[in-house]
Design a protein around this motif. Structure first.
Motif, mmCIF file in Angstrom:
data_model
loop_
_atom_site.group_PDB
_atom_site.id
_atom_site.type_symbol
_atom_site.label_atom_id
_atom_site.label_comp_id
_atom_site.label_asym_id
_atom_site.label_seq_id
_atom_site.Cartn_x
_atom_site.Cartn_y
_atom_site.Cartn_z
ATOM 1 N N SER A 144 0.840 -1.195 0.000
ATOM 2 C CA SER A 144 0.000 0.000 0.000
ATOM 3 C C SER A 144 0.871 1.240 0.000
ATOM 4 O O SER A 144 2.042 1.197 0.381
ATOM 5 C CB SER A 144 -0.911 0.020 1.239
ATOM 6 O OG SER A 144 -0.136 0.146 2.427
ATOM 7 N N TYR A 145 0.273 2.351 -0.429
ATOM 8 C CA TYR A 145 0.886 3.670 -0.241
ATOM 9 C C TYR A 145 -0.222 4.649 0.110
ATOM 10 O O TYR A 145 -1.217 4.768 -0.606
ATOM 11 C CB TYR A 145 1.626 4.143 -1.496
ATOM 12 C CG TYR A 145 2.246 5.508 -1.263
ATOM 13 C CD1 TYR A 145 3.357 5.629 -0.440
ATOM 14 C CD2 TYR A 145 1.698 6.657 -1.820
ATOM 15 C CE1 TYR A 145 3.925 6.864 -0.180
ATOM 16 C CE2 TYR A 145 2.259 7.898 -1.564
ATOM 17 C CZ TYR A 145 3.374 7.999 -0.743
ATOM 18 O OH TYR A 145 3.919 9.230 -0.482
ATOM 19 N N HIS A 146 -0.044 5.356 1.235
ATOM 20 C CA HIS A 146 -1.086 6.259 1.723
ATOM 21 C C HIS A 146 -0.622 7.693 1.886
ATOM 22 O O HIS A 146 -1.421 8.531 2.318
ATOM 23 C CB HIS A 146 -1.652 5.735 3.048
ATOM 24 C CG HIS A 146 -2.345 4.420 2.941
ATOM 25 N ND1 HIS A 146 -3.557 4.264 2.297
ATOM 26 C CD2 HIS A 146 -1.980 3.176 3.356
ATOM 27 C CE1 HIS A 146 -3.929 2.985 2.353
ATOM 28 N NE2 HIS A 146 -2.992 2.307 2.986
ATOM 29 N N ASN A 148 2.866 10.776 2.460
ATOM 30 C CA ASN A 148 4.172 11.027 3.069
ATOM 31 C C ASN A 148 4.069 11.995 4.249
ATOM 32 O O ASN A 148 4.847 12.936 4.363
ATOM 33 C CB ASN A 148 5.134 11.581 2.012
ATOM 34 C CG ASN A 148 6.528 11.768 2.568
ATOM 35 O OD1 ASN A 148 6.968 10.977 3.386
ATOM 36 N ND2 ASN A 148 7.215 12.812 2.142
ATOM 37 N N ILE A 153 2.352 7.846 6.231
ATOM 38 C CA ILE A 153 3.529 7.089 5.782
ATOM 39 C C ILE A 153 3.714 5.833 6.622
ATOM 40 O O ILE A 153 4.181 4.809 6.125
ATOM 41 C CB ILE A 153 4.802 7.970 5.793
ATOM 42 C CG1 ILE A 153 5.951 7.283 5.027
ATOM 43 C CG2 ILE A 153 5.240 8.311 7.197
ATOM 44 C CD1 ILE A 153 5.694 7.079 3.558
ATOM 45 N N THR A 156 1.466 3.264 5.313
ATOM 46 C CA THR A 156 2.002 2.724 4.066
ATOM 47 C C THR A 156 2.741 1.424 4.334
ATOM 48 O O THR A 156 3.396 1.258 5.365
ATOM 49 C CB THR A 156 2.944 3.766 3.428
ATOM 50 O OG1 THR A 156 2.152 4.868 2.979
ATOM 51 C CG2 THR A 156 3.733 3.194 2.273
ATOM 52 N N ASP A 158 4.989 -0.092 1.950
ATOM 53 C CA ASP A 158 6.230 -0.328 1.206
ATOM 54 C C ASP A 158 7.443 0.244 1.932
ATOM 55 O O ASP A 158 7.352 0.740 3.062
ATOM 56 C CB ASP A 158 6.103 0.171 -0.241
ATOM 57 C CG ASP A 158 6.043 1.681 -0.376
ATOM 58 O OD1 ASP A 158 6.589 2.402 0.475
ATOM 59 O OD2 ASP A 158 5.446 2.152 -1.368
ATOM 60 N N ARG A 161 7.986 3.461 4.328
ATOM 61 C CA ARG A 161 7.570 3.512 5.727
ATOM 62 C C ARG A 161 8.751 3.382 6.681
ATOM 63 O O ARG A 161 8.806 4.061 7.719
ATOM 64 C CB ARG A 161 6.583 2.365 5.989
ATOM 65 C CG ARG A 161 6.158 2.216 7.437
ATOM 66 C CD ARG A 161 5.345 0.942 7.661
ATOM 67 N NE ARG A 161 6.196 -0.211 7.939
ATOM 68 C CZ ARG A 161 6.433 -1.210 7.101
ATOM 69 N NH1 ARG A 161 5.896 -1.224 5.902
ATOM 70 N NH2 ARG A 161 7.207 -2.216 7.446
ATOM 71 N N GLU A 217 -6.564 0.886 0.353
ATOM 72 C CA GLU A 217 -6.814 1.421 -0.982
ATOM 73 C C GLU A 217 -7.851 0.513 -1.638
ATOM 74 O O GLU A 217 -7.680 -0.704 -1.663
ATOM 75 C CB GLU A 217 -5.549 1.414 -1.818
ATOM 76 C CG GLU A 217 -4.464 2.359 -1.354
ATOM 77 C CD GLU A 217 -3.204 2.205 -2.184
ATOM 78 O OE1 GLU A 217 -3.072 2.893 -3.222
ATOM 79 O OE2 GLU A 217 -2.339 1.394 -1.790
#
Length: 440
Positions: A144-146, A148, A153, A156, A158, A161, A217
């Motif tokens: 996931s990416y949420h 910065n 973060i 997140t 990946d 994080r 997501e």
């Protein structure tokens, strides 16, 4: 009188960038960014006139395409009336933008809290969930990416994080990804069932009474455009209901036409409690994001102060750009175009690429939201090395296409206004570039 050549303008732009601009997610010394001077629809160009098909949509946010006249005009007209006003005031443009977002989200959403972008939309959604439930923990997936910022973060999954783990109360779990299943599944249905079992065991092990939210997501984007298997999102909703947990769906990348629907979750028999959005809501013409809030959670703050705010929340120029974008997308059938072009043009063409190129392990997606997963060996599914992706990006740019690359993947993510002819042109470029890399 001295005139500046187009080549000189490109070089001046690069020189200024090297000297003064600090870039995100990068070691600064080796950067050589591409110069972009202008754009129109699905095409961008530099000062020298070199033109590129933008199949990255920049950061997968220019859903309506570059320089759409309706959005540009809306910003210009608002700037002539009122360029800025504080968030504590009532403003007609802000109210109209919120009304349009709520209408597209549907029941039970009743209010919008505006933010400056997607990351602080996530921050405030998490804050609302914690205050609403009186609990602390937030569960999110490794893929996931949420965003910065502090909690975003750490939510997140990946690598980004790891050097930024300063926020508290975050727990990660594995979501479904049949091509690289963590659950030894051999069908989408089995992947869904086993992923849901895994999630429930994590909930039970972490203590349901301490979990405020599950954050997902709707379609993981940067992590690989992972379309949820049948029943997964509905199953997560059922688990959230069972244990009294708020369900936050991150639609920052997947929302507003990207999947061929207004919101990606609307194709998966699920309704969240909070929706985080940004990017496609106005195609990034002005920085903006927000949280669509259900009636139940909104009511929590009827007599209780919500302890959050932003100077530019509901900025009039951003609100105007939302109105311009959403009205144009509706009147011009842009969301329908994304759905159709994905089903009729992008999907079939990518399937043909997969048949022709041994580097392509899998293609997946919907709408204008697709990934080409590249492997060194189809049998083992070993990902290609980073150098292969670097070479492929170079081959694509040389042939006039801007790619979006992540890990061992090229994401095929053009604006929602892309035409069949532009898709055909892009597929020729992907084909040629893959052939060049395979020969090398």
């Amino acid at each position: 009188m001295t005139t500046t050549s187009a080549t000189d303008l490109d070089e001046t732009t690069k020189q200024l960038d090297r000297e003064y601009v600090f870039h995100s997610w990068s070691a600064q010394a080796s950067l050589d960014p591409m110069v972009i001077a202008g754009g129109d629809g699905t095409v961008v160009w530099d000062h020298a006139g070199n033109r590129y098909l933008d199949f990255s949509s920049q950061l997968v946010n220019v859903n309506i395409g570059h320089q759409h006249p309706a959005v540009v005009r809306a910003i210009q007209e608002q700037a002539a009336v009122l360029s800025t006003i504080g968030p504590a005031t009532a403003n007609l443009t802000r109210g109209q933008a919120a009304e349009r977002i709520v209408a597209r989200a549907g029941a039970p959403f009743s209010k919008v809290f505006f933010t400056n972008g997607g990351a602080d939309a996530i921050e405030n959604a998490i804050r609302m969930a914690r205050l609403h439930t009186g609990r602390d923990k937030v569960l999110s997936t490794y893929r996931s990416y949420h965003g910065n910022t502090g909690a975003a973060i750490v939510s997140t999954g990946d690598w980004r994080r790891i050097p930024n783990e300063y926020a508290r109360g975050h727990v990660h779990f594995f979501g479904p990804y049949l091509y690289r299943s963590e659950f030894w599944s051999d069908s989408p249905e089995q992947e869904s069932e086993r992923a849901l079992h895994h999630l429930e065991r994590v909930i039970q092990s972490e203590g349901p009474s301490g979990i405020a939210a599950i954050l997902l997501e709707s379609v993981p984007g940067t992590a690989g455009i992972l379309i949820p298997p049948p029943g997964y999102l509905a199953g997560v909703r059922a688990l959230a209901d069972k244990y009294g947990i708020v369900l936050i769906l991150d639609e920052v990348m997947a929302g507003f036409g990207r999947t061929g629907r207004w919101f990606a979750f609307q194709g998966h028999d699920v309704v969240p409690d909070l929706i985080a959005f940004a990017k496609g809501v106005n195609s990034g013409y002005v920085p903006v994001g927000g949280v669509a809030i259900s009636e139940e959670i909104s009511a929590t703050f009827d007599e209780r102060v919500f302890p959050g705010g932003l100077t530019y929340s509901g900025h009039p120029l951003a609100a105007a750009s939302i109105i311009g974008a959403l009205d144009a997308m509706e009147s011009e059938g842009i969301v329908d175009n994304a759905r159709r072009v994905g089903a009729d043009a992008i999907g079939p063409a990518l399937a043909e690429l997969q048949e022709r190129h041994p580097l392509v392990g899998e293609v997946r997606g919907e709408g204008v939201f697709w990934a080409i997963e590249l492997v060194a060996d189809r049998a083992t599914r070993e990902p290609v090395a980073a150098g292969v992706i670097g070479q492929l990006k170079k081959e694509l740019v040389t042939r006039g296409l801007l790619p979006f690359a992540a890990d061992n993947r090229i994401h095929v993510v053009p604006p929602c206004v892309v035409t069949d002819d532009q898709v055909a042109q892009a597929m020729e470029i992907y084909d040629e570039a893959l052939t060049a890399v395979e020969r090398a």
